[in-house]
Scaffold this active site. Structure first.
Site, PDB file in Angstrom:
ATOM      1  N   TYR A  42       0.863  -1.300   0.062  1.00  0.00           N
ATOM      2  CA  TYR A  42       0.091   0.013  -0.046  1.00  0.00           C
ATOM      3  C   TYR A  42       0.914   1.147   0.012  1.00  0.00           C
ATOM      4  O   TYR A  42       1.398   1.584   1.070  1.00  0.00           O
ATOM      5  CB  TYR A  42      -1.004  -0.169   1.211  1.00  0.00           C
ATOM      6  CG  TYR A  42      -1.808   1.340   1.294  1.00  0.00           C
ATOM      7  CD1 TYR A  42      -2.570   1.752   0.341  1.00  0.00           C
ATOM      8  CD2 TYR A  42      -1.706   1.806   2.700  1.00  0.00           C
ATOM      9  CE1 TYR A  42      -3.343   2.870   0.309  1.00  0.00           C
ATOM     10  CE2 TYR A  42      -2.751   3.258   2.672  1.00  0.00           C
ATOM     11  CZ  TYR A  42      -3.391   3.636   1.606  1.00  0.00           C
ATOM     12  OH  TYR A  42      -3.832   4.834   1.612  1.00  0.00           O
ATOM     13  N   HIS A 101     -12.145   1.691  -4.210  1.00  0.00           N
ATOM     14  CA  HIS A 101     -11.444   0.842  -5.351  1.00  0.00           C
ATOM     15  C   HIS A 101     -12.039  -0.515  -5.447  1.00  0.00           C
ATOM     16  O   HIS A 101     -12.876  -1.050  -4.573  1.00  0.00           O
ATOM     17  CB  HIS A 101      -9.862   0.448  -4.423  1.00  0.00           C
ATOM     18  CG  HIS A 101      -9.105   1.555  -4.305  1.00  0.00           C
ATOM     19  ND1 HIS A 101      -7.929   1.695  -5.115  1.00  0.00           N
ATOM     20  CD2 HIS A 101      -9.249   2.392  -3.328  1.00  0.00           C
ATOM     21  CE1 HIS A 101      -7.170   2.774  -4.629  1.00  0.00           C
ATOM     22  NE2 HIS A 101      -7.896   3.233  -3.491  1.00  0.00           N
ATOM     23  N   ASP A 127      -2.215  -1.412  -3.909  1.00  0.00           N
ATOM     24  CA  ASP A 127      -2.576  -0.234  -4.247  1.00  0.00           C
ATOM     25  C   ASP A 127      -1.303   0.608  -4.217  1.00  0.00           C
ATOM     26  O   ASP A 127      -0.780   0.761  -3.389  1.00  0.00           O
ATOM     27  CB  ASP A 127      -3.507   0.506  -3.129  1.00  0.00           C
ATOM     28  CG  ASP A 127      -3.808   1.851  -3.475  1.00  0.00           C
ATOM     29  OD1 ASP A 127      -3.449   2.361  -4.433  1.00  0.00           O
ATOM     30  OD2 ASP A 127      -4.794   2.369  -2.699  1.00  0.00           O
TER      31      ASP A 127
END
Length: 265
Positions: A109, A255, A152
């Site tokens: 992330y 998302h 991500d």
DNA sequence: ATGGTCGTCGTACGA
């Protein structure tokens, strides 16, 4: 082997959606980002019946947090630095026990980077660039083999990874310094598996802002979520699917999940 | 032209 990556934006709030995702797609492995839950409060008993009995997580209060659920045994791989000297729960690496050689799986992330794309004015942007520099340096020294990197990454690198290349060039996630940094990272020895399946000439998004009333109608998306593979797995990838319909689920994440089928044997 | 919306924590901040 079916792998899903998803920025869930609060694991506890979206437990029912995680269940729905697992029931609909029957993944073998799920990598989550932004779980937003401290390890002490991780809802493990709520997940006992998911059919993914092996899991590891790294979370903190309110922010960030990553988790991996698996049908196969997982082994924590913990010889990685605390990126940027912070213990902010942005990376979890595991070894997946498969019948053949194990697979190394990274769940990342990357910092979002705030609003102002200038590291001298905005320390969140500086953090993002430093994070990318450190990961790039690390993988340069240790090029990946039998590795999958998902997460991500908070950067949409290609023109067709955003709804308007021109209008987003000064917007954090699509600035040249970010897309160049992401290219340097991937060039340490990874392949963009999503773009191997879905050509770069096609628009492809995994995130749509909450701030647009009708995400589908305005369709101002960005491809912030990624699946990378090491070259030795290139011929093993069978399919990649962006599960866009998840953006229409009740109380959705901003998302959507991205799914890869791969035969790593 | 520059809001707009979430989630978490606690009435601000990060995304």
């Amino acid at each position: 082997m079916r792998i899903i990556t998803w920025n869930i934006n609060s694991l506890r709030l979206r437990l029912p959606l995680l269940r729905k995702l697992v029931e609909e797609e029957t993944p073998d492995i799920i990598c989550l980002q932004e779980t937003k839950v401290h390890d002490d409060l991780f809802p493990q008993h709520a997940l006992d019946d998911l059919g993914l009995p092996h899991y590891l997580y790294k979370g903190m209060k309110s922010y960030n947090g990553v988790a991996i659920f698996s049908r196969y045994p997982l082994e924590l791989v913990d010889h990685f630095p605390e990126w940027c000297g912070k213990k902010d729960c942005r990376h979890l690496a595991v070894s997946i026990g498969t019948p053949d050689a194990p697979i190394l799986l990274h769940n990342f992330y990357v910092p979002a980077g705030g609003d102002i794309p200038d590291p001298t004015e905005n320390e969140k942007f500086a953090h993002k660039l430093n994070f990318l520099k450190e990961t790039t340096n690390w993988f340069q020294k240790t090029p990946p083999t039998r590795s999958i990197l998902v997460g991500d990454l908070n950067i949409a690198p290609l023109e067709n990874d955003v709804w308007s290349h021109k209008q987003l060039l000064k917007i954090v996630s699509h600035t040249p310094v970010e897309t160049e940094s992401l290219n340097e990272w991937i060039n340490t020895g990874f392949i963009d598996a999503m773009r191997q399946i879905i050509p770069a000439s096609e628009k492809l998004y995994t995130w749509w802002s909450y701030r647009n009333k009708d995400w589908k109608k305005s369709n101002r998306g960005r491809r912030l979520d990624h699946i990378w593979i090491s070259p030795d797995l290139k011929e093993k990838v069978q399919n990649i699917t962006v599960l866009s319909h998840a953006r229409d689920w009740e109380t959705p994440s901003d998302h959507v999940p991205v799914m890869m089928d791969i035969n790593p044997s």
